[in-house]
Write a protein that holds these residues in place. Sequence first.
Motif, PDB file in Angstrom:
ATOM      1  N   GLY A   1       3.162   1.310   6.902  1.00  9.90           N
ATOM      2  CA  GLY A   1       2.707   1.552   5.564  1.00  9.90           C
ATOM      3  C   GLY A   1       3.160   3.088   5.342  1.00  9.90           C
ATOM      4  O   GLY A   1       3.508   3.439   4.045  1.00  9.90           O
ATOM      5  N   ALA A   2       2.532   3.938   6.130  1.00  9.76           N
ATOM      6  CA  ALA A   2       2.962   5.292   5.868  1.00  9.76           C
ATOM      7  C   ALA A   2       4.340   5.660   6.023  1.00  9.76           C
ATOM      8  O   ALA A   2       4.596   6.451   5.369  1.00  9.76           O
ATOM      9  N   SER A   3       4.979   4.728   6.860  1.00 12.03           N
ATOM     10  CA  SER A   3       6.573   5.199   6.913  1.00 12.03           C
ATOM     11  C   SER A   3       7.127   4.854   5.602  1.00 12.03           C
ATOM     12  O   SER A   3       7.951   5.807   4.942  1.00 12.03           O
ATOM     13  N   VAL A   4       6.788   3.625   5.074  1.00 13.20           N
ATOM     14  CA  VAL A   4       7.182   3.346   3.759  1.00 13.20           C
ATOM     15  C   VAL A   4       6.908   4.256   2.740  1.00 13.20           C
ATOM     16  O   VAL A   4       7.821   4.814   1.876  1.00 13.20           O
TER      17      VAL A   4
ATOM     18  N   VAL B   1      -4.313   5.619   6.176  1.00 11.26           N
ATOM     19  CA  VAL B   1      -5.872   5.173   5.951  1.00 11.26           C
ATOM     20  C   VAL B   1      -6.047   3.693   5.168  1.00 11.26           C
ATOM     21  O   VAL B   1      -6.861   2.766   5.713  1.00 11.26           O
ATOM     22  N   ILE B   2      -5.425   3.831   4.184  1.00  9.32           N
ATOM     23  CA  ILE B   2      -5.548   2.487   3.602  1.00  9.32           C
ATOM     24  C   ILE B   2      -4.904   1.264   4.325  1.00  9.32           C
ATOM     25  O   ILE B   2      -5.841   0.249   4.345  1.00  9.32           O
ATOM     26  N   ALA B   3      -3.976   1.237   4.742  1.00  7.50           N
ATOM     27  CA  ALA B   3      -3.222   0.192   5.453  1.00  7.50           C
ATOM     28  C   ALA B   3      -3.940  -0.176   6.752  1.00  7.50           C
ATOM     29  O   ALA B   3      -4.135  -1.358   6.855  1.00  7.50           O
ATOM     30  N   THR B   4      -4.514   0.914   7.461  1.00  5.47           N
ATOM     31  CA  THR B   4      -5.171   0.458   8.473  1.00  5.47           C
ATOM     32  C   THR B   4      -6.558  -0.044   8.389  1.00  5.47           C
ATOM     33  O   THR B   4      -6.908  -1.016   9.049  1.00  5.47           O
ATOM     34  N   ALA B   5      -7.268   0.456   7.329  1.00  9.55           N
ATOM     35  CA  ALA B   5      -8.599  -0.225   6.956  1.00  9.55           C
ATOM     36  C   ALA B   5      -8.728  -1.671   6.505  1.00  9.55           C
ATOM     37  O   ALA B   5      -9.228  -2.447   6.440  1.00  9.55           O
ATOM     38  N   ARG B   6      -7.310  -2.005   5.815  1.00  8.97           N
ATOM     39  CA  ARG B   6      -6.877  -3.197   5.304  1.00  8.97           C
ATOM     40  C   ARG B   6      -6.455  -4.291   6.132  1.00  8.97           C
ATOM     41  O   ARG B   6      -6.614  -5.480   6.013  1.00  8.97           O
TER      42      ARG B   6
ATOM     43  N   SER C   1       0.677  -1.281   0.112  1.00  7.14           N
ATOM     44  CA  SER C   1      -0.007   0.068  -0.003  1.00  7.14           C
ATOM     45  C   SER C   1       1.022   1.222   0.049  1.00  7.14           C
ATOM     46  O   SER C   1       0.685   2.122  -0.793  1.00  7.14           O
ATOM     47  N   GLY C   2       2.060   1.314   0.781  1.00  3.82           N
ATOM     48  CA  GLY C   2       2.825   2.361   0.951  1.00  3.82           C
ATOM     49  C   GLY C   2       3.657   2.663  -0.409  1.00  3.82           C
ATOM     50  O   GLY C   2       3.609   3.718  -1.208  1.00  3.82           O
TER      51      GLY C   2
ATOM     52  N   VAL D   1       0.952   3.999  -2.966  1.00  2.00           N
ATOM     53  CA  VAL D   1       0.602   5.147  -3.187  1.00  2.00           C
ATOM     54  C   VAL D   1       1.709   6.273  -3.373  1.00  2.00           C
ATOM     55  O   VAL D   1       1.647   7.378  -4.026  1.00  2.00           O
ATOM     56  N   ALA D   2       2.859   5.781  -3.056  1.00  2.00           N
ATOM     57  CA  ALA D   2       4.203   6.538  -3.266  1.00  2.00           C
ATOM     58  C   ALA D   2       4.432   6.608  -4.587  1.00  2.00           C
ATOM     59  O   ALA D   2       4.825   7.710  -5.187  1.00  2.00           O
ATOM     60  N   CYS D   3       4.230   5.763  -5.376  1.00  2.00           N
ATOM     61  CA  CYS D   3       4.350   5.677  -6.951  1.00  2.00           C
ATOM     62  C   CYS D   3       3.509   6.741  -7.504  1.00  2.00           C
ATOM     63  O   CYS D   3       3.623   7.487  -8.263  1.00  2.00           O
ATOM     64  N   PHE D   4       2.300   6.570  -7.215  1.00  2.00           N
ATOM     65  CA  PHE D   4       1.161   7.537  -7.754  1.00  2.00           C
ATOM     66  C   PHE D   4       1.483   8.944  -7.476  1.00  2.00           C
ATOM     67  O   PHE D   4       1.318  10.024  -8.116  1.00  2.00           O
ATOM     68  N   ALA D   5       1.900   9.213  -5.974  1.00  2.00           N
ATOM     69  CA  ALA D   5       2.366  10.386  -5.462  1.00  2.00           C
ATOM     70  C   ALA D   5       3.492  11.058  -6.375  1.00  2.00           C
ATOM     71  O   ALA D   5       3.502  12.309  -6.889  1.00  2.00           O
TER      72      ALA D   5
END
Length: 738
Positions: A657-660, A640-645, A591-592, A595-599
């Motif tokens: 996930g957010a740290s990655v 949000v994504i990693a926590t929800a999944r 997930s991280g 999201v990082a690639c899209f960002a």
Amino acid sequence: MRPAAESAAATEDARPSPFAVPSATTSRFALLVVAISLITLTYGPSTVPGMGERPTGDYAGVTCFRNLVNEATRRAGTPVNLFDADTYRLHGSCPEGAAANPAPGLRVLAVYWLVVLAMWWATPLWRLRRRRLRPLPVAEMPELPGYLAELRRVAGVGTRVTFVVDYLDPRISGLAFGRPGRRHILLSGGLLATFVSDRPVFRAVVLHELAHLRNRDVDLGFITIAAWRVFLVLILAPDLFSFLRLPAEARLRPSYGFAATLAGQLVVLAVYLLLAGNAVLRSRELHADARAAQWSGGPDDLARLFAPHAGVRIGRLRHSLGSHPATRDRLLALADTSALLRMGFGESLTMGLAISLVQDIGETVFEGKTAFWVFAVLLATGVGLGIWRMEIAAYVLGDPTRVNRVGLGLGLGLAVGGTVSPTWPASEDLLGRSSIGAILPWCVLLFLGGWLFVRWMAVVARAWMPVAAAARRPALVVVTTLAVAAVLLGIGFVYALPLALIAGQAQALLFPGLPQTSVFFIEAVVVLITAPEALRILTLLTIAVYPLVGTVLARRLPSRPAPSWLTLDPLPPGWRSASQLPGEGGTAIRSGLVVACFALLLASAGYFVSFLTARDLAVSFVRFYGEEAFDMAAMALTSVIATARARDSSVLWGIVGASVAGLVVVIGERVVFFTVVAIVTVAYGRSAMPALGSAVRLAPIEFDSMLRVLAMGIELASLVALVTAAVDPRRLRRTPAP
């Protein structure tokens, strides 16, 4: 790892061992010793003639300074600057507190513990002479010495034990007492009669007393009793009389309300010491019962002894003031040893109160932030061992660990105890205004911090429990988790405990026009963001990663029976451990990265558009104003994504996930920016070397910027993960991990 579903029925008769980790008796006694020592250091010097100034030197000094400042203001006709040299000289003319001159308190502390130890040392001889105890009736019962020697062998007590008899006591009772190397066990006349009439009861009672020797709690019990009695005579009574005389001193001129606050805090501390001491005494009795039942092959004999008194009910107040547990509690602990491994609301509340009540005393005794670290070690050890005991019972029985009540108790204890402090009236007296606007949000912060710490500690114990069960040295695993918890708690204490006092002073001296609550939140943010970025990142990553490391290691362990140290009796055949937590690291990391690639794609497009449309203005705006917000938004979205999944430990996986994502975005965006600059520069027919040279020159600045963004992003992602986990509707439908 937990018992598999197919073997759940086989664990119904399992009895988790209350001796797998140090008992609650030890942690309670340690807290009691530290609390009573700090109180004696602060309040003791006025109680012994010639030992020094009154224990309220710090608070009296504040009052003296307040009076001198008011007098200087009256003479000058304008408010006095509290930060200039003249005011500093005024402060120097007031009496010093214990922090500046600790010698009187240390002398009183030495005298106090010498009296306690002398009383403990003399108690056995006094008991032997006062009650006229006699040796065993060898002539009438020639087989008794051999039988008692056999019980000593069963109990594994190798030290010298002298059995004595009180023929005038008709009750069925015993008492272990004495000094190291010269232990005695008292047998009442009623108990001696059961040697003939009811041998199993005699055996159970003697084994109970031998269990005190095996548990090494005889000295703990008698030192606890002596410490309370000496405190009552040497500290409490003289200090209460001293506080009554405090307003009569002309130079200090404190109010009667201030003196009453000091006396009130001392009374509250004395009540805590009484209740904590009684909790130590009750705990040692319950653990001695468990040990005796283990040696007897079951609890039936002790249960038969307690059964006639099972219907006697006592109120909670009488129970709290009693040194022995209620019969109902003893029967419950005998029937279910997991009761000894549970940590309830009251125990955690007491621990929170113990730390917060002596907080300002510790700051007076220790210089700098040392007191916060001492309290962190004590609280992490006490609460951590309690959580580990609960997890051992859950691991053996296959039940989920429920710690919400423990968290509520600890949070409430920290919040309530922190308000009962002379620091607040002293500060309000000096500043001339109430601090309630800063105290209330501070209490909420302490409450939430205590609750979250307990929840996190429960996750750590659950993750590392299978590793400890399979390790050759399980104590090393437990101690490591406690050390990590103490470091994290110490960092939290250093940040949170001084906030309210700092905010109250800042509002009075720097921002008199702002509400105290607003100043408190501003101060909380300022103190947080001014802390070193590396420390903030490392702290949050440790909180998230450390439990997950235990989960990963536990999943690699083969299924195996529980080790013998976890249970009193061998588990039935068929008991096996199974995987405990699902492996969700790949989901969080993917997930991280996604999201990082899209960002980064969006960042690349944004930079190209900015350069091609308005090179200077747009790029400057995006670069210096939008970049940090963009990075933190990407981290929050990943959280949000990693926590929800995630199905379990969702907050921790959200932070990971957010740290990655943050690491990839923060580094990648800088690379993208300078790459786009080089490409556009070449497109306009210029050399790319100046752009690359600029990147090299700006590397230190960019590194500091990356650390700052990463720290703020992980902090934001942590809050977002907590909120996401709280509002996720699936959490109500999730079943606990097996």
